[in-house]
Design a protein around this motif. Structure first.
Motif, PDB file in Angstrom:
ATOM      1  N   ASP A   3      27.161  19.790 -69.299  1.00 44.45           N
ATOM      2  CA  ASP A   3      26.407  19.821 -67.784  1.00 44.45           C
ATOM      3  C   ASP A   3      26.791  21.556 -67.478  1.00 44.45           C
ATOM      4  O   ASP A   3      27.385  21.682 -66.719  1.00 44.45           O
ATOM      5  N   ILE A   4      27.278  22.252 -68.417  1.00 46.05           N
ATOM      6  CA  ILE A   4      27.916  23.242 -68.830  1.00 46.05           C
ATOM      7  C   ILE A   4      26.635  24.451 -67.678  1.00 46.05           C
ATOM      8  O   ILE A   4      25.399  24.284 -68.441  1.00 46.05           O
ATOM      9  N   ARG A   5      26.640  24.664 -66.401  1.00 49.70           N
ATOM     10  CA  ARG A   5      26.061  25.954 -65.998  1.00 49.70           C
ATOM     11  C   ARG A   5      25.671  27.097 -66.589  1.00 49.70           C
ATOM     12  O   ARG A   5      26.724  27.485 -66.886  1.00 49.70           O
ATOM     13  N   ASP A   6      24.330  27.306 -66.995  1.00 52.10           N
ATOM     14  CA  ASP A   6      23.920  28.917 -67.925  1.00 52.10           C
ATOM     15  C   ASP A   6      23.609  29.274 -65.583  1.00 52.10           C
ATOM     16  O   ASP A   6      21.892  28.933 -66.214  1.00 52.10           O
ATOM     17  N   PRO A   7      24.292  30.216 -65.223  1.00 52.96           N
ATOM     18  CA  PRO A   7      23.856  31.132 -64.262  1.00 52.96           C
ATOM     19  C   PRO A   7      22.663  31.879 -64.121  1.00 52.96           C
ATOM     20  O   PRO A   7      22.532  31.807 -63.191  1.00 52.96           O
ATOM     21  N   GLU A   8      22.378  32.243 -65.782  1.00 53.28           N
ATOM     22  CA  GLU A   8      21.142  32.930 -65.945  1.00 53.28           C
ATOM     23  C   GLU A   8      19.924  32.659 -65.901  1.00 53.28           C
ATOM     24  O   GLU A   8      18.997  33.229 -65.922  1.00 53.28           O
ATOM     25  N   LEU A   9      19.927  30.910 -66.225  1.00 56.44           N
ATOM     26  CA  LEU A   9      18.525  30.917 -66.662  1.00 56.44           C
ATOM     27  C   LEU A   9      18.020  30.686 -65.402  1.00 56.44           C
ATOM     28  O   LEU A   9      16.585  31.088 -65.528  1.00 56.44           O
TER      29      LEU A   9
END
Length: 218
Positions: A3-9
């Motif tokens: 559940d690692i977040r990609d903040p740029e998505l």
């Protein structure tokens, strides 16, 4: 399950939708903006007013408690009732352009707002009879945001086999003694189910969970 977040998505999704949606909106005949949408009680114009208001609140840091509750959303729309359409579209374009970096700098709580904006763009397309509702180039960014939102909203574990996509998409959370639900269909229909949008004329298979259990917007 990661559940690692990609903040740029969220920003990528918003900018992609800006480039696709704004030219379409600026070319629509005025009567299209008065059409009813899948959002109860709201016309196309009102959905767009809500979208622009929500994004610009994020940009301006006006995020007081309860800001995205239905009553606050309705107040934002009412405030824009007498705005010229061009002002509503300009605000929406600004929000699509500037909200991404602000969302990226946060803790992930606002990621679902970006996904909701993309879903509302689908509501507008569908109401106006334009192709690409809940689909298009933004799907690449919307699906991982949907998967993460499904876990944050504690929906049941589901393995989605999507048309034209080789790898299954894993959504939701495992529960003791409950096997994973299964979905077979296209990505736009999966979005419709999780966002609570009409499923008329869609074709899909869902087993092990109900559509109501999968909702992320209640």
């Amino acid at each position: 399950m990661s559940d690692i977040r990609d903040p740029e998505l969220p920003g990528r999704l918003l900018r992609t939708e800006r480039d696709a949606l704004l030219p379409l909106l600026r070319a629509l005949p005025p009567e299209c903006f008065e059409l009813r949408t899948a959002c109860p009680g709201w016309t196309v114009r009102q959905v767009l007013a809500h979208c622009g208001a929500a994004l610009v609140r994020i940009v301006d840091g006006r995020l007081e408690e309860g800001v995205f509750l239905p009553e606050a959303n309705a107040a934002d729309v009412a405030q824009r009732e007498h705005w010229p359409l061009s002002r509503i579209l300009d605000e929406l374009e600004r929000g699509f352009t500037e909200a991404g970096p602000v969302i990226a700098a946060g803790d992930g709580e606002l990621d679902t707002v970006a996904l909701g904006e993309w879903v509302h763009a689908g509501d507008v397309r569908e109401a106006c009879g334009r192709p690409g509702a809940y689909a298009g180039d933004g799907t690449t960014y919307a699906l991982p945001l949907l998967a993460r939102a499904s876990r944050r909203r504690d929906t049941p574990l589901l393995h989605a086999t999507l048309t034209g996509r080789p790898e299954p998409l894993i959504l939701g959370n495992a529960a003791d003694g409950r096997p994973a639900a299964r979905f077979h269909g296209d990505a736009a229909t999966l979005i419709r189910i999780y966002a609570g949008r009409p499923l008329v004329a869609t074709r899909y298979r869902l087993s092990g969970a109900t559509e109501q259990e999968l909702l992320i917007y209640r």
